[in-house]
Design an enzyme around this catalytic site. Structure first.
Site, PDB file in Angstrom:
ATOM      1  N   CYS A 177      26.525  39.567   1.297  1.00 29.51           N
ATOM      2  CA  CYS A 177      27.483  40.384   0.519  1.00 29.51           C
ATOM      3  C   CYS A 177      26.584  40.737  -0.907  1.00 29.51           C
ATOM      4  O   CYS A 177      25.673  41.337  -1.095  1.00 29.51           O
ATOM      5  CB  CYS A 177      28.846  39.477   0.450  1.00 29.51           C
ATOM      6  SG  CYS A 177      30.226  40.721  -0.465  1.00 29.51           S
ATOM      7  N   GLU A 181      29.501  38.406   7.371  1.00 25.84           N
ATOM      8  CA  GLU A 181      29.578  37.485   6.474  1.00 25.84           C
ATOM      9  C   GLU A 181      30.725  36.512   6.905  1.00 25.84           C
ATOM     10  O   GLU A 181      31.841  37.160   7.174  1.00 25.84           O
ATOM     11  CB  GLU A 181      29.750  37.923   5.017  1.00 25.84           C
ATOM     12  CG  GLU A 181      30.118  36.585   3.930  1.00 25.84           C
ATOM     13  CD  GLU A 181      30.338  37.379   2.639  1.00 25.84           C
ATOM     14  OE1 GLU A 181      29.544  36.621   1.765  1.00 25.84           O
ATOM     15  OE2 GLU A 181      31.109  38.036   2.383  1.00 25.84           O
ATOM     16  N   LYS A 224      25.158  31.088   0.732  1.00 26.61           N
ATOM     17  CA  LYS A 224      25.276  32.157  -0.275  1.00 26.61           C
ATOM     18  C   LYS A 224      24.914  31.376  -1.663  1.00 26.61           C
ATOM     19  O   LYS A 224      25.694  30.485  -1.997  1.00 26.61           O
ATOM     20  CB  LYS A 224      26.560  32.712  -0.324  1.00 26.61           C
ATOM     21  CG  LYS A 224      26.814  33.717  -0.988  1.00 26.61           C
ATOM     22  CD  LYS A 224      28.114  34.601  -0.815  1.00 26.61           C
ATOM     23  CE  LYS A 224      28.306  35.738  -1.479  1.00 26.61           C
ATOM     24  NZ  LYS A 224      29.484  36.365  -1.274  1.00 26.61           N
TER      25      LYS A 224
END
Length: 337
Positions: A161, A45, A127
């Site tokens: 994540c 990430e 995200k």
């Protein structure tokens, strides 16, 4: 499509807040993965320009110089930085799953781009919900990126994540018959002794569970932070005490949750390699296929909206391409000047 393939998962320290050095290191890792026979290489990430550790270390006013540097070293999708990486993927004939901070004028997003063997972009996503203090720096993505795509290796998807902690996100991916999943994680050195929920053990357990639930391979890519990296962000002893060096724990899990890869030392940089046999997916899903025979749509169902979301709806922008055509860019061209 072959039933077997080799994959490479990055465990390395970013070039913190230095986009030029970061791109150079990215290309070096792409070359290393290709030399090892990998057909895909997965990055952590916000690999570029590194996870913004400063968000967790001090008050907003203290963060401002870091915010300015972070913006300056984030990249747009039409930048020469990303174009250079796309060309490296094409040159080596390897799929690249890249995590980075995407800059769109004044906004940043925690982006993942899947680049095909021909250098073309197969999927670009952001995200959906940045976690906790991340929301002070990054905007949110939308359902258009919650997709699994067909590749020559199989059906491929990616999440960032703690998107893996959202059960509906996971189910949306499982329902698209994901076979290979890239789980992109940051460095886990923050708050090591006081917040186990953001540590390596808990989050590798999440990655392993994703493999078991989805009956898919999971490639978990993580960052390393060194003592020198800590010094980039920590200016006081109190701040240094909040970060522990090391924290690398990249892994590859099989559809039955078995660990396929040989772990590196948490301080070591390198590639975690594994050979995937897609036939193992059928064996795993014979026992439990959460979006197939093991589902109960008469009891619970997921509503998934994959339409792009924009604050402005205008025909002027309807057909505007996000990514430049590689064949129209010479080696001397810089897209973003």
């Amino acid at each position: 499509m072959s039933d077997t393939c080799r994959v490479a998962v990055v465990q390395a320290e970013p070039a913190w807040l230095d986009i030029e050095a970061g791109v150079e290191k990215t290309i070096s890792l792409i070359d290393e993965a290709a030399d090892a026979g990998a057909a895909l290489v997965a990055f952590p990430e916000t690999w570029l320009p590194g996870y913004p550790i400063f968000l967790w270390l001090g008050p907003v006013v203290w963060q401002m110089p870091f915010v300015a540097r972070y913006h300056a070293n984030s990249i747009s999708v039409d930048s020469h930085h990303l174009t250079t990486i796309r060309k490296a993927a094409r040159r080596r004939g390897i799929i690249v799953v890249l995590g980075y901070s995407e800059k769109v004028h004044g906004s940043l997003y925690m982006a993942q781009t899947i680049i095909g063997t021909d250098g073309e972009v197969l999927l670009h996503r952001r995200k959906l919900k940045p976690t906790h203090v991340e929301r002070s720096l990054f905007g949110e993505g939308d359902g258009s990126g919650l997709k699994v795509i067909d590749t020559e290796l199989g059906r491929l998807g990616a999440l960032n994540c703690w998107e893996h902690l959202q059960p509906l996100n996971r189910y949306a991916m499982f329902a698209q018959h994901e076979q290979i999943h890239v789980a992109a994680w940051p460095a886990f050195g923050l708050y090591k002794d006081i917040a186990p929920a953001i540590g390596s053990e808990a989050n590798m357990a999440v990655s392993q569970t994703y493999a078991l639930e989805g009956g898919c391979f999971v490639l978990a890519a993580t960052q390393v932070i060194s003592e020198a990296g800590i010094e980039v962000f920590a200016g006081t002893d109190e701040q240094r005490a909040l970060i522990t060096a090391g924290s690398g724990c990249s892994r590859v899990y099989a559809p039955d949750s078995t660990l396929l890869s040989k772990p590196l030392d948490e301080h070591a940089e390198g590639l975690v390699l594994a050979d995937l046999d897609l036939a193992l997916i059928d064996l795993a899903k014979n026992a439990a296929d959460p979006a197939g025979h093991y589902a109960r749509p008469d009891v619970t169902r997921l509503l998934l909206d994959t339409r792009p979301s924009s604050p402005v709806i205008s025909p002027e922008f309807a057909n505007e391409p996000l990514f430049p055509d590689l064949d129209e860019i010479t080696d001397e061209t810089t897209v973003d000047g």
